[in-house]
Design a protein around this motif. Structure first.
Motif, short mmCIF file in Angstrom:
data_model
loop_
_atom_site.label_atom_id
_atom_site.label_comp_id
_atom_site.label_asym_id
_atom_site.label_seq_id
_atom_site.Cartn_x
_atom_site.Cartn_y
_atom_site.Cartn_z
N ARG C 24 34.29 28.58 61.39
CA ARG C 24 35.27 28.13 60.40
C ARG C 24 35.14 28.91 59.10
N LYS C 27 36.83 32.25 59.63
CA LYS C 27 38.28 32.13 59.57
C LYS C 27 38.76 32.01 58.14
N ARG C 28 38.06 31.19 57.36
CA ARG C 28 38.50 30.98 55.97
C ARG C 28 38.37 32.25 55.13
N TYR C 190 42.39 34.31 52.07
CA TYR C 190 42.09 33.02 52.70
C TYR C 190 42.82 32.96 54.03
N GLY C 193 45.66 28.83 59.32
CA GLY C 193 45.46 28.44 60.71
C GLY C 193 44.21 27.60 60.87
N ILE C 194 43.82 27.40 62.10
CA ILE C 194 42.71 26.52 62.40
C ILE C 194 41.80 27.18 63.42
N VAL C 195 40.63 26.59 63.56
CA VAL C 195 39.69 27.09 64.57
C VAL C 195 39.53 25.99 65.62
N GLU C 200 40.21 21.23 72.66
CA GLU C 200 40.85 20.62 71.49
C GLU C 200 42.34 20.90 71.48
N LEU C 204 45.17 18.10 71.26
CA LEU C 204 46.21 18.08 70.22
C LEU C 204 47.60 18.08 70.85
N SER C 228 37.95 14.39 72.10
CA SER C 228 38.87 14.79 71.03
C SER C 228 40.01 13.78 70.88
N ARG C 231 38.85 10.68 69.14
CA ARG C 231 38.76 10.80 67.68
C ARG C 231 40.03 10.35 66.98
N LEU C 371 49.07 27.18 65.39
CA LEU C 371 49.80 26.47 66.43
C LEU C 371 51.29 26.82 66.35
#
Ligand SMILES: Cc1ncc(C[n+]2csc(CCOP(=O)(O)OP(=O)(O)O)c2C)c(N)n1
Ligand SMILES: Cc1ncc(C[n+]2csc(CCOP(=O)(O)OP(=O)(O)O)c2C)c(N)n1
Ligand code: SF4
Ligand code: SF4
Ligand SMILES: [Mg+2]
Ligand SMILES: [Mg+2]
Lengths: 285, 572, 572, 285
Positions: C24, C27-28, C190, C193-195, C200, C204, C228, C231, C371
């Motif tokens: 993460r 990615k950031r 920066y 998106g997401i990791v 997962e 989602l 997941s 959660r 996504l």
């Protein structure tokens, strides 16, 4: 034969401190007590941490599918009645995936001994609730706590007519070995549910938790394993006192006796060459 | 000379026992027969029928038209009248049928009354009907009485006697009241051989092969195998255990096999679908396994008592992971017998799962057959030290280079034997090693597939040179395909029947088809997808130009196939 | 710029959490990453590793060589040293490693000591390691602290604080003692998106698609999907129920789906093998069903935590009987997400089973992803009266001519709804009728297969004109195939990736290959049998000239594929 | 609503005289008593003669696989908690093939009512032993007589913590209807094992055989369904006296209550369009 003769030397993959180690020791001890030789013992297991045990023993081993140890053990016993057949299984393996075999194997009453490593959790798959997990216990899947009523293996076994129903504690190896030896000596299906702390995933039912509660049922002044009502009551005792020992015992004719297998040489010694179907073929003429 | 008799009525009226008696009588009179059954998934009521085709030449399949319809209730007349030939006959009880015997087409017999007269019970109606059929076909009543005695013998003297009286009443009434000679069979010579159906053939094969343990969960149309083996269990020291479910059945069989006996389970598609994981276990642990799948129409519960051949793909691909297996698809009771014996041999020799793919049509259909010479079928055990080999220290999964690790049985050798469902070392202990994994996959899959190519049960075929059309089929369609090919006038139609479908006999099929380079290849299947056609293309590159498919739960008849072939291909 | 970091150690040492934090953070910092996991089926001990490939261009697959090896125990050095590049670095704790920091190749960090200093517990070692990696890569420590806060936030202030202290200690130590700039990444911009990993992504997708009920039995590597969804269960009113076994899971899902919710189950090969009968039930009752199979090496228990693509044949043929189904094989987390959403849509629209075929490699591998636009993915309910239709009297299995019977939900309409696993009438009652049977089979199988050919998720491919070699793959090999094709120097290699394998996109593949009439077709698969090659031949007649296969439980790496392609085909 | 409103008109395929007819009548009667409407009732069954029952009723029906009625019923109830879910199943269906679901559905304690047509035989497959067949009973497969101990469904259910355990007799339809109504009213899993003569294959446990033995447990002076020990004893009574009625009853929180389903609209009424995963997606940033 001593305990070393029953060791395989395979690297043990359990977590340090796991309750499974006590069960392994007790089983070796029991087999020595019983005077068994490795080649005449068969350990059958399914899949789970518990089910890895046979690899650590020097005995014949069938490490089958998750949940399916009991039918494999049944088939093997029928094929060779002279084998000492012991099943080592987990609470998920035996009461979850394998629940149907559990209830019917009791009815069938083959002469096999079943040792359930009951850590009240799915160990190998990293800590989901098992059929015996205590209500409210939180896991990564049961995030709001386990909601199902725990399965009561001992009461269920008594209800189903099991002739040998016991509970052991992996922290009391000597006592456990005695239970195992008695289970093997019992003619018919013998169930030994073993309280087995899982140091990685069960943070409730720890060694300390058990040590505070466990007591030997033989020491109870009213102790009478032949009394079903007493047995039901003790099987249900799960509070600040938890009894270990033989909770119910009754003589029952075995499957091998009832089907006549006991009166023949083991099936696996029958000669195939001598089979002649001529006589039965003519019945279709 | 050829006659088809159809006995029809409600479930529970004993149609099957009438049929079986007549079949055996027919055989003993030296005639050939093929009898198939059409029955519903219920115990009483509805409409069932037992159709017996009788001929002086071998019979391998049913025909469309009925010569004699024995209608045990009124509904049966309505349902089956359409199949009766113009010159055919309908036999019915006056009491149940409202058509009086005014035409030559109807013969009304007071079945119920005759039965009551014989023993006071309607229970003997079946014997009356047997007597009637005996009369119509001019069979020797004494010979049929012997069949009755063989079959009712065990039920106690009195029942037997009363049945015989009822039989004789039915026979007498027929001879006294029905004068036509139209269906005169009489005796040719005493017919050797036996009358069995496909399920019985599998059971006999298993007993002969030394199967010592059969475990199954009841499921139509496979239950007959369990019942047949159970009949002989005491005599041969076999244990038949009804399991709590199919998963238990296959795992018990694997346990027994590991412990050294030949063992088997049987089921139908839905039960087989539950056994996939067990099949995979047998493959991974290299434990010999024999499974019979008696197919019925699916998906799900489908038609529990009808026929289909839609499990081909399922059987080839069942179980997760890649491993060698063998699938036999017997076309006749003889093949069912000998391939069952072979199944045990191959399963043990290569330590793999072997499937026998039958179906309701094969399972429930009777024929007069002569079993093959059993001496020619291997029953050798492939285990150490029985086979003379011995290894110490023993490694269950030794990488020997041959693709086969010597198999030992627990307690027969000094060393202990580890069988493991995880990926394992040669010793049978859990490993996560990449190199061993690769070698073990090759052993279980690639190497054994190669070895199995030398154990192929070859296809059978008509002479294909100069054929315009070649039908390709497997399993129970064998007979109907063969007969139909011989009956299409004005065209040269051949067939290839595959008694083994996996490993696919690619070379064998290619070689056969070399004789007919111009022919159109047509797959012939009791399913909707044309699964064999797809398989043929996948395994040989040969594309079928068409498929003759039937998936209504009923078997093909010779006439139907002939008509379809003519209609579709005569203009080619 | 490209760096691969491998964190290795025993099970239980927290390798996965270090890995996820670093991913993460990377990615950031605006870098791309691909991280895969190699772990054993045990809770403590053994050797696991988490491998993160970092690059300024998109990363779709792992590479062979390691730039930085973080060895959390001595064994890890021995096991992974060979993969470290000449100019690479090995980081180890002085306490566990006996190699002193005499060479540039080794950087010894007192990990344990720093952790103890931070909070008195070895528990904080992971944070120290994160600090070390942050230092080596020249990441912004404050940005990484934010990641730590996001992840440990819930664990309570104190733990969080101590972890941050430990992290800063590790980072400080590294900046003070390791002077090379070799692995300087720093921040690009920066990263949006997401990791996420494949599990997962599926979870989602299910939540987005409106899945209200997820029932499964734990099984690696699929359990992550259940965890997941669990959660988010409370927040979205989803029920996640751990079933007693896989058979219960699939039947519960079918019951829930019949009663009107979108529902799903997930498992791995062995569990899927148990679900075959249930799949067949969904098909027969025409109940929408979504199943995820996260493949692992088989047969039987096999390698519970490793990867394979050997369930292709199983999924296409699972269940007895013939019926339409759809199988998606997502190649990336993005595809896993959108195909999961589509799976629910197609399952409901055509009232069929739909499978999502993932595998351990996809399931456990993290990437930085964006996504897809969810607005474009249909979430329309295909039920009456919600969809505006209404029928009375209602017949669940009405033969409408379209191949689809309008589906109603119990209690939403006045009429009652019969769902039946036997062959049934239009009303849903048991029948044995031959004509209805034929029509129902056509509806469930033939007609729907036709309809589905219009819903195809098309293959993706490189530009194929002038390619000499075309690799054809499905599922998780997508990325490695794509990257490898772009990296083979001196040859023109293309690829076709199939995100849908059933119904097989025969037309689509044929059209794509028309651009490369001369090219050699090579199937590219994580299995031993070359299942895709067989399927391709069966469905299109196109024969592959070769297959690149791997079945040791490990995923392909880009370098490995490039080398294989060069070695095998450069002389062509 | 009257009994006719619950009739489907589908032709009944049972044998004349079968005990299943009584169960069918009783169920219609019970639903009338309960004031239910067909569209809000769901009957779930597996495969067997018993499992054909839903076809003869005008209610929603899911006639699934042999042995798998309980999980289907569970899923349906979770999806729509407002449905009245009743399972009609056989002794083979429920205790044989479906045994694992039986034990775990009891633990789960969804609010469903299970009516087991216990004819102690496999009817539809023509008369093999079922889990409840009496020892020694001869069939075409069990030629030397059944050897397994019969499964004791009532004792087992009590052992597993079932909150409503009853036995009915299909020859006493009125009483049976009352049990069914009570079972449906009970919050949670309710088991009604019904003595059901099979006139075609069970020649031992006939209507006459039962009529001689069956008595209503409510008439017992000691009757106390809240007393577990009493319940165990009565559940085991199988001799010249066989009690019918509610044998054990205890209040237990249901699955729906514990998981919070009860506090929400039925899951099948949630709107999909309003689901927005944006917030959770950001947790992965
Ligand atoms: C058919 C199948 N389903 C699921 C699994 C995954 N699995 C392996 S072990 C296990 C649970 C183990 O729990 P338990 O039996 O209690 O043993 P423990 O590890 O706690 O000793 C599960 C669910 C599997 N291997 N096979
Ligand atoms: C998976 C599977 N196995 C076996 C069967 C065959 N089968 C159908 S009904 C039945 C037994 C029925 O017995 P029971 O449940 O007691 O019902 P009954 O007919 O006696 O009412 C069996 C074994 C099946 N349909 N599916
Ligand atoms: S996870 Fe639990 S049961 Fe498994 S080895 Fe570790 S401590 Fe023992
Ligand atoms: S076989 Fe038995 S249970 Fe089935 S309908 Fe007939 S009498 Fe009833
Ligand atoms: Mg456990
Ligand atoms: Mg029954």
């Amino acid at each position: 034969m001593n305990e070393h003769d029953f060791e395989s030397g395979d690297e043990i993959a359990w977590c340090p401190g796991c309750g499974d180690f006590g069960i392994l020791s007790a089983l070796k001890d029991a087999l020595v007590q019983l005077g068994r030789t490795p080649r005449n013992v068969l350990l059958v297991s399914g899949i789970g941490q518990a089910a890895k045990l046979p690899h650590y023993m020097n005995c014949n081993c069938f490490n089958g599918l998750h949940g399916r140890a009991l039918p494999v053990a049944t088939g093997a016993k029928i094929a060779n009645k002279d084998l000492t057949v012991i099943v080592t299984t987990g609470d998920g393996d035996c009461y979850g995936e394998g629940g149907n075999h559990f209830i019917h194997a009791i009815r069938r009453n083959c002469d096999i001994t079943v040792v359930v490593h009951d850590n009240q959790i799915y160990g190998l798959t990293k800590g989901q609730a098992s059929p015996t997990t205590e209500p409210g216990y939180v896991t990564k899947v049961q995030l709001s706590g386990t909601v199902l009523e725990p399965l009561h293996p001992l009461e269920t076994a008594i209800a189903l007519g099991c002739g040998f129903v016991a509970r052991g504690f992996s922290g009391d190896m000597h006592h456990l070995a005695g239970l195992m030896a008695a289970g093997v000596r019992h003619k018919g299906f013998a169930l030994i549910d073993v309280l087995q702390p899982c140091v990685s995933f069960n943070h409730k039912n720890t060694f300390a938790w058990y040590r505070e509660r466990v007591y030997r049922i033989e020491e109870d002044t009213e102790y009478d394993p032949a009394d079903k009502t007493y047995a039901y009551r003790m099987a249900a005792e799960w509070s600040d006192k938890i009894p270990v020992g033989i909770i119910y015992r009754a003589a029952r004719p075995t499957y091998e006796e009832k089907t006549g297998i006991d009166g023949m040489p083991p099936l696996n010694q029958h000669e195939i060459d001598t089979i002649d179907i001529e006589t039965i073929v003519t019945e279709y003429a | 000379m050829e006659i088809t008799v159809r006995i029809a009525g409600e479930a529970g009226q004993g149609i099957q026992s009438i049929g079986r008696i007549i079949c055996r009588a027919i055989k003993r009179h030296g005639w050939n027969l093929f009898a198939d059954q059409d029955y519903m998934s219920r115990i009483r009521g509805g409409n069932n029928s037992f159709r017996i085709r009788i001929s002086d030449t071998p019979c391998l399949a049913p025909r469309e038209k009925t010569d004699i319809l024995i209608a045990l209730n009124r509904e049966s007349v309505a349902i089956h009248e359409g199949t009766v030939r113009k010159k055919g006959l309908i036999v019915a009880d006056e009491a149940t049928d409202d058509v009086t015997a005014t035409t030559l087409r109807y013969f009304n017999v007071p079945i119920g009354a005759l039965a009551k007269a014989s023993g006071g019970k309607s229970l003997y109606e079946n014997s009356v009907v047997c007597g009637v059929i005996t009369g119509l076909l001019h069979l020797d009543p004494d010979a049929v009485v012997n069949v009755l005695k063989d079959m009712f013998g065990k039920k106690g003297e009195e029942t037997g006697d009363k049945n015989i009286t009822a039989f004789r009443e039915g026979n007498r009434y027929t001879r006294d009241n029905y004068f036509s000679d139209a269906f005169h069979l009489g005796r040719r010579q005493y017919g050797d051989g036996i009358v069995i159906n496909g399920n019985e053939a599998v059971a006999l094969g298993a007993v002969h092969a030394g199967c010592k343990f059969y475990s199954a969960y009841p499921m139509s149309p496979s239950t007959g195998i369990m019942a047949s083996i159970a009949r002989f269990a005491k005599r041969f020291g076999i244990v038949v255990e009804q399991a709590e479910d199919e998963i238990a059945a296959i795992n018990m069989v694997i346990g027994a096999s590991y412990a050294g006996v030949r063992a088997m389970t049987g089921t139908s598609g839905g039960g087989f679908a539950l056994m996939g994981e067990g099949v995979s276990l047998a493959a991974m642990t290299e434990t010999p396994l024999v499974v019979v799948d008696v197919q019925r129409p699916a998906p799900a519960t489908g038609f529990p008592t009808r026929t289909e051949q839609a499990d081909l793909d399922l059987l080839i691909h069942a179980g997760h992971g890649e491993f060698a297996r063998v699938i036999y698809a017997p076309g006749t009771a003889e093949e069912a017998f000998s391939l069952t014996v072979k199944a045990f041999d191959i399963a043990e020799k290569y330590q793999i799962p072997v499937f026998i793919m039958s179906d309701q049509h094969l399972a429930d259909s009777y024929r007069n057959v002569t079993l093959p010479d059993v001496g020619a079928l291997s029953r050798q055990r492939h285990v150490i030290p029985t086979n003379g080999q011995s290894v110490h220290p023993y490694k269950r999964y030794a990488l020997t280079g041959s693709g086969i690790s010597p198999r030992a049985v627990p307690s027969w050798i000094d060393d202990v034997i580890y069988a493991d469902s995880d990926e394992h070392t040669e010793e049978g202990h859990i490993t996560e090693d990449a190199r061993i994994r690769t070698l073990m996959v090759q052993k279980r899959f690639t190497m054994r597939m190669n070895l199995l190519s030398k154990e192929m049960t070859p296809p059978s075929a008509s002479s294909l040179s100069r054929t315009e059309i070649v039908l390709v089929g497997f399993g129970s369609t064998c007979g109907v395909m063969q007969e139909a090919c011989g009956s299409v006038s004005g065209m040269n139609v051949g067939y290839i029947h595959l008694p083994q479908v996996w490993p696919f006999p690619a070379e064998e099929v290619r070689t056969l088809l070399e004789d007919a380079p111009e022919a159109k290849i047509v797959s012939f299947e009791n399913n909707a997808a044309g699964q064999l056609a797809r398989l043929l293309r996948r395994e040989t590159g040969i594309a079928c130009c068409d498929s003759i498919l039937k998936y209504d739960g009923r078997p093909f008849t010779v006439d139907e196939v002939v008509a379809t072939v003519k209609e579709r291909y005569s203009s080619l």
